[in-house]
Write a protein that holds these residues in place. Structure first.
Motif, PDB file in Angstrom:
ATOM      1  N   LEU A 105       0.825  -1.211   0.000  1.00 18.46           N
ATOM      2  CA  LEU A 105       0.000   0.000   0.000  1.00 18.46           C
ATOM      3  C   LEU A 105       0.856   1.256   0.000  1.00 18.46           C
ATOM      4  CD1 LEU A 105      -2.860  -0.985   2.483  1.00 18.46           C
ATOM      5  CD2 LEU A 105      -2.957  -0.854  -0.011  1.00 18.46           C
ATOM      6  N   SER A 106       1.972   1.224   0.715  1.00 19.58           N
ATOM      7  CA  SER A 106       2.841   2.401   0.722  1.00 19.58           C
ATOM      8  C   SER A 106       3.459   2.645  -0.654  1.00 19.58           C
ATOM      9  CB  SER A 106       3.945   2.229   1.777  1.00 19.58           C
ATOM     10  OG  SER A 106       4.817   1.161   1.424  1.00 19.58           O
ATOM     11  N   LYS A 107       3.782   1.587  -1.381  1.00 17.75           N
ATOM     12  CA  LYS A 107       4.338   1.740  -2.715  1.00 17.75           C
ATOM     13  C   LYS A 107       3.264   2.177  -3.716  1.00 17.75           C
ATOM     14  CE  LYS A 107       8.302  -1.351  -2.382  1.00 17.75           C
ATOM     15  NZ  LYS A 107       9.272  -0.294  -2.771  1.00 17.75           N
ATOM     16  N   ILE A 108       2.048   1.681  -3.539  1.00 17.62           N
ATOM     17  CA  ILE A 108       0.949   2.048  -4.447  1.00 17.62           C
ATOM     18  C   ILE A 108       0.612   3.526  -4.306  1.00 17.62           C
ATOM     19  CG2 ILE A 108      -1.504   1.644  -4.913  1.00 17.62           C
ATOM     20  CD1 ILE A 108      -0.971  -1.302  -4.104  1.00 17.62           C
ATOM     21  N   LYS A 109       0.765   4.098  -3.124  1.00 13.55           N
ATOM     22  CA  LYS A 109       0.465   5.509  -2.916  1.00 13.55           C
ATOM     23  C   LYS A 109       1.355   6.425  -3.747  1.00 13.55           C
ATOM     24  CE  LYS A 109      -1.487   5.219   1.754  1.00 13.55           C
ATOM     25  NZ  LYS A 109      -1.299   5.607   3.175  1.00 13.55           N
ATOM     26  N   THR A 110       2.523   5.944  -4.128  1.00 13.29           N
ATOM     27  CA  THR A 110       3.409   6.776  -4.944  1.00 13.29           C
ATOM     28  C   THR A 110       2.880   6.951  -6.360  1.00 13.29           C
ATOM     29  OG1 THR A 110       4.738   4.868  -5.663  1.00 13.29           O
ATOM     30  CG2 THR A 110       5.378   5.953  -3.604  1.00 13.29           C
ATOM     31  N   GLY A 111       1.922   6.139  -6.769  1.00 12.34           N
ATOM     32  CA  GLY A 111       1.355   6.247  -8.105  1.00 12.34           C
ATOM     33  C   GLY A 111       2.112   5.487  -9.172  1.00 12.34           C
ATOM     34  N   ARG A 112       3.170   4.816  -8.798  1.00 14.19           N
ATOM     35  CA  ARG A 112       3.968   4.094  -9.800  1.00 14.19           C
ATOM     36  C   ARG A 112       3.580   2.630  -9.919  1.00 14.19           C
ATOM     37  NH1 ARG A 112      10.016   4.931  -8.186  1.00 14.19           N
ATOM     38  NH2 ARG A 112       9.116   4.415  -6.139  1.00 14.19           N
ATOM     39  N   PHE A 113       2.798   2.131  -8.964  1.00 11.27           N
ATOM     40  CA  PHE A 113       2.449   0.715  -8.973  1.00 11.27           C
ATOM     41  C   PHE A 113       0.944   0.539  -8.796  1.00 11.27           C
ATOM     42  CE2 PHE A 113       6.789   0.972  -7.350  1.00 11.27           C
ATOM     43  CZ  PHE A 113       7.447   0.081  -8.186  1.00 11.27           C
ATOM     44  N   ALA A 114       0.457  -0.618  -9.250  1.00  9.45           N
ATOM     45  CA  ALA A 114      -0.927  -1.020  -9.061  1.00  9.45           C
ATOM     46  C   ALA A 114      -0.962  -2.232  -8.127  1.00  9.45           C
ATOM     47  CB  ALA A 114      -1.573  -1.359 -10.402  1.00  9.45           C
ATOM     48  N   GLY A 115      -2.178  -2.697  -7.815  1.00  9.39           N
ATOM     49  CA  GLY A 115      -2.320  -3.877  -6.971  1.00  9.39           C
ATOM     50  C   GLY A 115      -2.967  -3.601  -5.635  1.00  9.39           C
ATOM     51  N   ARG A 116      -3.674  -2.472  -5.520  1.00 11.48           N
ATOM     52  CA  ARG A 116      -4.304  -2.124  -4.246  1.00 11.48           C
ATOM     53  C   ARG A 116      -5.297  -3.205  -3.812  1.00 11.48           C
ATOM     54  NH1 ARG A 116      -5.377   2.219  -1.000  1.00 11.48           N
ATOM     55  NH2 ARG A 116      -7.443   2.269  -0.030  1.00 11.48           N
ATOM     56  N   GLY A 117      -6.099  -3.707  -4.757  1.00 16.67           N
ATOM     57  CA  GLY A 117      -7.079  -4.731  -4.413  1.00 16.67           C
ATOM     58  C   GLY A 117      -6.426  -5.995  -3.893  1.00 16.67           C
ATOM     59  N   LEU A 118      -5.320  -6.408  -4.501  1.00 17.73           N
ATOM     60  CA  LEU A 118      -4.617  -7.601  -4.040  1.00 17.73           C
ATOM     61  C   LEU A 118      -4.072  -7.400  -2.634  1.00 17.73           C
ATOM     62  CD1 LEU A 118      -2.601  -8.554  -7.255  1.00 17.73           C
ATOM     63  CD2 LEU A 118      -4.776  -9.501  -6.464  1.00 17.73           C
ATOM     64  N   ALA A 119      -3.498  -6.209  -2.387  1.00 15.36           N
ATOM     65  CA  ALA A 119      -2.923  -5.945  -1.070  1.00 15.36           C
ATOM     66  C   ALA A 119      -3.991  -5.948   0.015  1.00 15.36           C
ATOM     67  CB  ALA A 119      -2.188  -4.601  -1.089  1.00 15.36           C
ATOM     68  N   ILE A 120      -5.129  -5.313  -0.262  1.00 17.34           N
ATOM     69  CA  ILE A 120      -6.195  -5.254   0.733  1.00 17.34           C
ATOM     70  C   ILE A 120      -6.774  -6.650   0.987  1.00 17.34           C
ATOM     71  CG2 ILE A 120      -8.521  -4.387   1.174  1.00 17.34           C
ATOM     72  CD1 ILE A 120      -7.706  -1.820  -0.230  1.00 17.34           C
ATOM     73  N   THR A 121      -6.930  -7.439  -0.079  1.00 15.30           N
ATOM     74  CA  THR A 121      -7.425  -8.802   0.100  1.00 15.30           C
ATOM     75  C   THR A 121      -6.472  -9.619   0.957  1.00 15.30           C
ATOM     76  OG1 THR A 121      -8.531  -8.708  -2.057  1.00 15.30           O
ATOM     77  CG2 THR A 121      -8.175 -10.886  -1.099  1.00 15.30           C
ATOM     78  N   GLY A 122      -5.168  -9.472   0.711  1.00 16.45           N
ATOM     79  CA  GLY A 122      -4.188 -10.178   1.524  1.00 16.45           C
ATOM     80  C   GLY A 122      -4.236  -9.767   2.980  1.00 16.45           C
ATOM     81  N   LEU A 123      -4.437  -8.475   3.246  1.00 14.08           N
ATOM     82  CA  LEU A 123      -4.540  -8.002   4.631  1.00 14.08           C
ATOM     83  C   LEU A 123      -5.777  -8.574   5.316  1.00 14.08           C
ATOM     84  CD1 LEU A 123      -3.516  -4.261   4.177  1.00 14.08           C
ATOM     85  CD2 LEU A 123      -2.246  -6.005   5.423  1.00 14.08           C
ATOM     86  N   ILE A 124      -6.893  -8.625   4.592  1.00 13.20           N
ATOM     87  CA  ILE A 124      -8.121  -9.168   5.183  1.00 13.20           C
ATOM     88  C   ILE A 124      -7.952 -10.648   5.515  1.00 13.20           C
ATOM     89  CG2 ILE A 124     -10.544  -9.704   4.714  1.00 13.20           C
ATOM     90  CD1 ILE A 124     -10.659  -7.127   3.069  1.00 13.20           C
ATOM     91  N   LEU A 125      -7.392 -11.411   4.575  1.00 13.69           N
ATOM     92  CA  LEU A 125      -7.205 -12.838   4.818  1.00 13.69           C
ATOM     93  C   LEU A 125      -6.247 -13.086   5.981  1.00 13.69           C
ATOM     94  CD1 LEU A 125      -6.965 -14.144   1.138  1.00 13.69           C
ATOM     95  CD2 LEU A 125      -8.885 -14.394   2.719  1.00 13.69           C
ATOM     96  N   SER A 126      -5.180 -12.300   6.054  1.00 10.01           N
ATOM     97  CA  SER A 126      -4.227 -12.456   7.162  1.00 10.01           C
ATOM     98  C   SER A 126      -4.900 -12.137   8.487  1.00 10.01           C
ATOM     99  CB  SER A 126      -3.022 -11.549   6.936  1.00 10.01           C
ATOM    100  OG  SER A 126      -2.305 -11.922   5.772  1.00 10.01           O
ATOM    101  N   GLY A 127      -5.739 -11.093   8.489  1.00 10.14           N
ATOM    102  CA  GLY A 127      -6.465 -10.768   9.711  1.00 10.14           C
ATOM    103  C   GLY A 127      -7.405 -11.876  10.143  1.00 10.14           C
ATOM    104  N   LEU A 128      -8.042 -12.521   9.171  1.00  6.27           N
ATOM    105  CA  LEU A 128      -8.935 -13.633   9.497  1.00  6.27           C
ATOM    106  C   LEU A 128      -8.159 -14.796  10.111  1.00  6.27           C
ATOM    107  CD1 LEU A 128     -11.309 -13.678   6.394  1.00  6.27           C
ATOM    108  CD2 LEU A 128     -11.862 -12.977   8.723  1.00  6.27           C
ATOM    109  N   TRP A 129      -6.959 -15.072   9.572  1.00  5.70           N
ATOM    110  CA  TRP A 129      -6.144 -16.150  10.146  1.00  5.70           C
ATOM    111  C   TRP A 129      -5.794 -15.842  11.604  1.00  5.70           C
ATOM    112  CZ3 TRP A 129      -5.751 -20.852   8.570  1.00  5.70           C
ATOM    113  CH2 TRP A 129      -5.824 -21.166   7.207  1.00  5.70           C
ATOM    114  N   ILE A 130      -5.492 -14.590  11.897  1.00  6.11           N
ATOM    115  CA  ILE A 130      -5.148 -14.222  13.274  1.00  6.11           C
ATOM    116  C   ILE A 130      -6.353 -14.402  14.189  1.00  6.11           C
ATOM    117  CG2 ILE A 130      -4.520 -12.280  14.757  1.00  6.11           C
ATOM    118  CD1 ILE A 130      -2.718 -11.287  12.533  1.00  6.11           C
TER     119      ILE A 130
END
Length: 220
Positions: A68-93
């Motif tokens: 997410l920090s890299k996506i904020k720079t505007g040079r990269f995409a993948g926000r949806g993938l990052a957020i999905t990964g965070l949600i799944l990791s939170g569910l595992w915890i």
């Protein structure tokens, strides 16, 4: 006649001039914005999704936050993938926390076969089994003190009569354990039964049992 032809010719020239003017100046098209190449998906977002799926919660969260920090720079995409990964990791915890709580609250089968150490005291005589949660310091008021623990030899249950003979050994064990001025107590023994033998119980526990609460050990 000559004047009329001249005027007609003049009109024809004027018409040609007007038609030529309209053809030479077409309507201007609006400028097209320059096309931008698609932004590449950051590998951190992909890693966050993968670890979120397989249960690597901590690594998944770290990768997701970096993505997410890299996506904020505007040079990269993948926000949806990052957020999905965070949600799944939170569910595992969350699942892990629930599992720990459930396992903590469930009674343990091994606690039924808890073998107290010599010199351990309890507030009251157990009804078949000792439980580690009931252990007391002998400096506290208690009615039971374990003064000997030994194992019945063999792989097969020796039978009730033979098991009772092993309990008789508690008398000699108490004579070696107790002080000469120890208070009067009853000597009892907890032995395996045919059922508990099948569950893995192999020890005999020798107990000094008092009707009134004692403070301090009977040990010499």
């Amino acid at each position: 006649m000559a004047g009329q032809r001249t005027r007609a010719a003049g009109h024809r020239r004027a018409g040609l001039t007007r038609g030529t003017t309209m053809t030479d100046h077409p309507a201007a098209l609006p400028p097209q914005p320059p096309t931008q190449p698609p932004r590449p998906t950051t590998g951190w977002a992909i890693a966050a999704l993968i670890f979120g799926i397989i249960g690597g919660a901590v690594i998944g969260i770290i990768c997701g936050l970096v993505a997410l920090s890299k996506i904020k720079t505007g040079r990269f995409a993948g926000r949806g993938l990052a957020i999905t990964g965070l949600i799944l990791s939170g569910l595992w915890i969350v699942i892990g926390i629930i599992a720990v709580v459930v396992l903590t609250l469930l009674p343990s089968d091994t606690d039924d076969h808890f073998v107290p150490a010599v010199g351990t005291c309890f507030a009251a005589e157990p009804d078949g089994n000792f439980y580690e949660s009931d252990v007391l310091s002998c400096d506290q008021p208690h009615k039971v003190e374990v003064f000997a623990v030994f194992t019945v030899p063999g792989d097969q249950y020796p039978g009730d009569a033979a098991a009772e003979k092993f309990v008789d050994r508690c008398n000699s064990e108490y004579a070696a354990y107790a002080a000469e001025d120890a208070p009067n107590v009853d000597i009892e023994g907890l032995r395996p039964t045919a059922q508990s033998w099948g569950e893995g119980v192999r020890t005999i526990k020798c107990l000094a049992v008092s009707e009134e609460p004692l403070t301090g050990s009977v040990k010499g």
